[in-house]
Design an enzyme around this catalytic site. Structure first.
Site, PDB file in Angstrom:
ATOM      1  N   ASP A   1       0.869  -1.157   0.000  1.00 21.61           N
ATOM      2  CA  ASP A   1       0.000   0.000   0.000  1.00 21.61           C
ATOM      3  C   ASP A   1       0.912   1.215   0.000  1.00 21.61           C
ATOM      4  OD1 ASP A   1      -2.385   1.452   0.264  1.00 21.61           O
ATOM      5  OD2 ASP A   1      -1.962   1.710   2.393  1.00 21.61           O
TER       6      ASP A   1
ATOM      7  N   ASP B   1      -1.261  -0.751   6.478  1.00 22.74           N
ATOM      8  CA  ASP B   1      -1.296  -0.399   7.881  1.00 22.74           C
ATOM      9  C   ASP B   1      -2.472  -1.128   8.498  1.00 22.74           C
ATOM     10  OD1 ASP B   1      -3.314   1.279   8.992  1.00 22.74           O
ATOM     11  OD2 ASP B   1      -2.498   3.003   7.928  1.00 22.74           O
TER      12      ASP B   1
ATOM     13  N   ASP C   1      -6.310  -1.118   6.435  1.00 19.39           N
ATOM     14  CA  ASP C   1      -6.283  -2.044   5.316  1.00 19.39           C
ATOM     15  C   ASP C   1      -6.757  -3.432   5.713  1.00 19.39           C
ATOM     16  OD1 ASP C   1      -5.315  -0.120   3.611  1.00 19.39           O
ATOM     17  OD2 ASP C   1      -3.244  -0.498   4.166  1.00 19.39           O
TER      18      ASP C   1
END
Lengths: 817, 130
Positions: A380, A595, A599
């Protein structure tokens, strides 16, 4: 006489398994166990060695030892006297466990040894007492085999017990990190108390070199703190007011006062200990397979032994009965899968304990096993590759060209620094994240922020302040227009601002005394070691994918900077899990790094979810593996360790099954027809003990794991073309065209999207597809990290801070144009 | 010749007996009721007796492990699916409590993974086979 201990546990393992006394207790019992084992082993060895030596090498010793001695020790009655204590005293734990297991219809390795030694012992007894009933060539006792097998078996058990105690040590090492004393301020007095007695809200005082007793938030002072024991990061971290600190870390030279926020079992260290403990008892899928096999193994071996005897009886040379019995006993003994029981758990415990020391928390043995198979790593962008907090990245002065940035001539430096100080002074009083980023950035440049004489926050615009007698405006276009700022240099500035916006940064205009002087850019920045870690991952043959809500151009720029293989741009937060599934459908085994809190669905969808922990806020529960340091190098360590551990486990299973696989046919006499080779039961026993020893030694090699020394084995550096694609989301916007702030695709209609374009902060319109604009301040934010969100007219709006959200709630129409 | 036939026959009988002994289905003990809690006493002595316990999903379960031996092997009981690792002190009774949420098998083992036991979780209201 049994006393009842009431201990309860919840299915999730949230029980009391993390407390310290529970750790001491089993170790004490293990130590006692080792003591008894040692005593039994010494008795067995002392009594077995003479019998063994003279029985095996008697004829070669004739030259050195008087014949009478040899004759004495090879007398069956003397051997019986020597070996009987070995059989019944030393071998007691083996026989007891072995026979009881047979009674329970759950045979295991001790059952095999018990059967084998009992068969040898009874046979030898017959030879000793009534040799007449046996054929002349079969009147040889096998006492030395009984003694040797039991001695070696005990030796193997002792190795195992030591190994298990050793893995308890990795927990103990963590428990030993638990701080002992704390200085707290209560009622105006400073008390020296036990670290366990610190309560939430206590003010803890830390002097130079001291260990922090609990987790908390710094309220006073600043110091560099060594967090290596928690994060594995060797570089000390500077902590000042407002920063979170972690218990068990060690203070450097400064003095700190902080407020305890987490104590006792809630501290990061306590959670780590609990997690490692749970992980160490969990079973890897590979072990469930081994368990199933060993359930069939024992009955299978007994059957093989029976039929070995039958075949020797029917086809073997005379004396058939003796050959048959010897072979059957050899089969029973060599088949002992003792190494099997420890092959997997030993490697799992060592590697999870080891990982914790490098700031990698592995939640279960399954995660450890699965991480090895991962071939695609999805990162991410926000908070994983980047820091996830805004920072002042660029300062462009009016009159300079956009790219020159701060590199202009030194003659202006003094006045520019003075202006930066003024800007920081104006922003200082604002709580807004953008303002704080600017103040911090200016301070980092070694400049002071003077106190503002007057200050006014303009919601949706910026700030207006008087600093050192000068009027300072910091904010967006709208603010400059409202205050009739002289926009002489506006062409120039607008180009620069547009450039910043295209790079995904938030441009901020500055006017001093009514003249536009500068454009600042605030943006999320890349963590310093991200690029290095990504390169290391690619070196290991992994495909690295970046997932971001940014548009393609911005995403591409970031991808070039950090070197990922593939970029999936324009992914809305709620579509991340779907993108993971899409990659899985392409046939990849996907590890997702994000994180832990925001997520969570994507982490759960991935084969292995890696959560970035940020030291104090360890989101342990939401992922398979937690990287405490927050650095991507932890991911590399996790993957390396997983590969090393699984390689080790496979070798162990190879050792455990390999000895059996080769040993059983040889013991059964498969080589006899060709070369007349048979396996003496004693050699079989030695082979079996050796397999245990190899497993223990091999597993212990994992202790030496060093993340820095890992050389990737696969150099398959497939030159993948950098590949930018758009996420497969419904309603994904065309590049360059902003989607409204809606979080729900079905709500997004063109009308709303158009309305958004008309807002005052036009400069930002090129920024990301799913990065949304805070309608109040115009800051570009990622909805998933937004501090607040509000529903208005069926649309969801995201805000950088509660302040902006409050302003919006007070009068939405004002900000929606 | 007669002896040979006898040996083969004996081996056949032994083989069948061993297969039956180790692989025949095991009789499960049904956990008793103590108010709201399903309770079963399990003797730990070289193995777990009874080895299989039937319980019902959705109701708390208390397994009372009565450990009648010392030594390393049975000193822990590990429910790996539940993340429970409990130390069983020698010659004491230790309770392990949990609430199974859905039907299925919950295998458990000793710390060295040599002794094995099983908790069968039956659907709510189901009748056990023991």
């Amino acid at each position: 006489m049994s006393q009842v201990r009431n201990q309860t546990a919840t299915p999730t393992g949230n029980g009391d398994s993390a407390n310290v006394p529970a750790a001491a207790d089993p170790d004490a019992e293990r130590k006692r166990e080792i003591k008894t084992l040692e005593r039994r082993l010494i008795v067995a060895a002392v009594l077995t060695v003479p019998v063994f030596v003279f029985a095996m090498f008697g004829m070669w010793l004739k030259a050195f030892v008087p014949m009478g001695v040899i004759g004495f020790f090879t007398n069956p009655w003397v051997e019986l006297v020597f070996v009987t204590p070995v059989m019944f005293y030393s071998g007691w734990p083996i026989h007891r466990t072995g026979w009881l297991a047979l009674v329970h219809r759950a045979p295991e390795m001790n059952s095999l040894v018990a059967l084998g030694t009992a068969a040898s012992y009874v046979y030898s007894l017959v030879v000793t007492a009534a040799p007449g009933i046996l054929p002349p060539s079969a009147r040889e006792p096998y006492y030395e085999s009984v003694g040797t097998i039991i001695t070696l078996m005990l030796l193997g058990q002792l190795f195992e017990a030591h190994a298990r105690l050793g893995t308890g040590e990795s927990i103990r090492a963590l428990v030993n990190l638990t701080p002992k004393r704390a200085h707290v301020e209560r009622g105006g007095r400073q008390l020296d108390i036990d670290a366990g007695q610190v309560e939430v809200g206590d003010i803890v005082v830390i002097r130079p070199g001291e260990q922090l007793p609990v987790d908390g938030e710094v309220i006073d002072g600043s110091s560099s703190i060594d967090e290596s024991m928690i994060t594995g990061e060797s570089m000390p971290v500077t902590k000042a007011k407002g920063d979170m600190v972690t218990g068990a870390t060690i203070n450097g030279n400064g003095t700190l006062r902080y407020r305890a926020t987490k104590v006792g079992r809630d501290t990061v260290l306590a959670q780590i200990i609990k997690l490692v403990r749970t992980a160490q008892t969990s079973k890897a899928p590979i072990q469930k397979l081994a368990d199933r096999i060993s359930g069939y193994f024992v009955p299978g071996v007994i059957l093989i032994a029976i039929w070995t005897f039958v075949i020797w009886w029917l086809l073997g040379p005379a004396p058939q009965g003796l050959y048959g019995l010897v072979s059957a006993v050899a089969v029973l003994v060599i088949a002992c899968p003792c190494a099997l029981g420890i092959a997997t758990p030993l490697s799992v415990t060592i590697s999870t304990g080891k990982a914790a020391r490098f700031g990698v928390l592995i939640r279960s043995a399954e995660a450890l096993q699965t991480a090895r198979g991962v071939d695609t790593v999805v990162l991410d962008k926000t908070g994983t590759i980047t820091r996830g907090t805004p920072e002042l990245t660029d300062v462009s002065w009016a009159g300079d060209s956009a790219d020159a940035g701060e590199t202009s001539g030194s003659s202006d430096d003094a006045s520019r620094n003075a202006m930066l100080s003024l800007i920081a002074g104006a922003e200082q009083a604002s709580e807004h994240p953008l303002a704080q980023a600017i103040v911090k950035g200016v301070r980092q440049r070694g400049l002071e922020a003077p106190k503002a004489d007057s200050f006014e926050a303009v919601p949706g615009g910026g700030v207006a302040a008087k600093v050192d007698g000068r009027d300072v405006l910091v904010g967006n276009n709208g603010l400059m227009d409202d205050r009739h700022v002289d926009m002489k240099a506006s062409d120039d500035v607008e180009t620069t601002a547009g450039d910043y916006a295209r790079q995904g940064k938030t441009p901020i205009l500055v006017a001093i005394d009514g003249t536009l002087v500068a454009v600042l850019a605030v943006a999320d920045t890349v963590k310093p070691d991200s690029a290095k870690a990504i390169a290391a991952l690619r070196e290991r043959g992994l495909q690295v994918v970046m997932l971001t809500g940014d548009n393609e151009t911005t995403a591409k720029a970031m991808a070039d900077q950090v070197g990922v293989d593939r970029v999936i741009a324009g992914v809305r937060p709620e579509r991340k899990a779907a993108e993971i599934v899409r990659l899985q459908n392409e046939g990849h085994m996907v590890g997702m790094v994000g994180d832990g809190i925001n997520d969570a669905p994507a982490l759960a969808a991935a084969d292995v979810g890696f959560a970035i922990g940020t030291g104090t806020d360890v989101a342990i529960e939401s992922s398979d593996i937690t990287l405490v340091s927050g650095s991507l190098t932890g991911l590399v360590t996790a993957i390396d360790l997983s590969r090393a551990a699984m390689r080790n486990i496979k070798q162990n299973l190879g050792f455990a099954f390999g000895y059996n696989g080769i040993g059983i046919p040889i013991a059964a006499g498969i080589l006899y027809p060709l070369w007349h080779i048979m396996l003496n039961p004693m050699i079989a026993g030695a082979a079996m003990a050796f397999s245990s020893l190899s497993v223990v030694l091999n597993a212990n090699r994992l202790r030496g794991f060093d993340p820095k020394a890992v050389r990737p084995r696969r150099f398959a550096f497939k030159p993948r073309e950098r590949h930018v694609e758009l996420g497969e989301a419904e309603g994904t916007a065309a590049p360059g065209k902003p989607v409204g702030a809606s979080s729900d695709a079905s709500d997004t209609n063109n009308h709303n999207a158009k309305a958004k374009e008309g807002t005052t902060m036009d400069m930002n319109m090129n920024a990301g597809a799913s990065t949304v604009k805070d309608p109040v301040c115009g800051m570009m934010i990622d909805p998933k990290t937004a501090a607040a969100s509000l529903e208005h007219d069926g649309q969801t709006y995201y805000f950088c801070s509660q302040g902006c959200a409050d302003n919006f709630a007070a009068d939405p129409a004002k900000y929606l144009g | 010749m007669f002896v040979n036939a006898a040996v083969v026959l004996a081996a056949l009988v032994a083989s069948v007996a061993i297969i039956w002994y180790f692989f025949a289905p095991r009789k499960a003990a049904r956990a008793g009721r103590e108010g709201e809690v399903q309770t079963a006493r399990i003797v730990v002595k070289g193995g777990y007796t009874p080895q299989v316990v039937d319980v019902e999903a959705g109701t708390p379960v208390r397994l009372r492990f009565d450990r009648q031996e010392d030594g390393e092997c049975s000193s822990h009981v590990v429910f790996s699916d539940l993340g429970i690792d409990r130390t069983l002190p020698a010659f004491e009774t230790t309770d392990v409590e949990f609430t199974p949420s859905k039907p299925g098998d919950l295998p458990y083992a000793c710390g060295m993974n040599m002794l094995h036991g099983m908790v069968h979780v039956l659907p709510k209201g189901a009748k056990g086979n023991g």
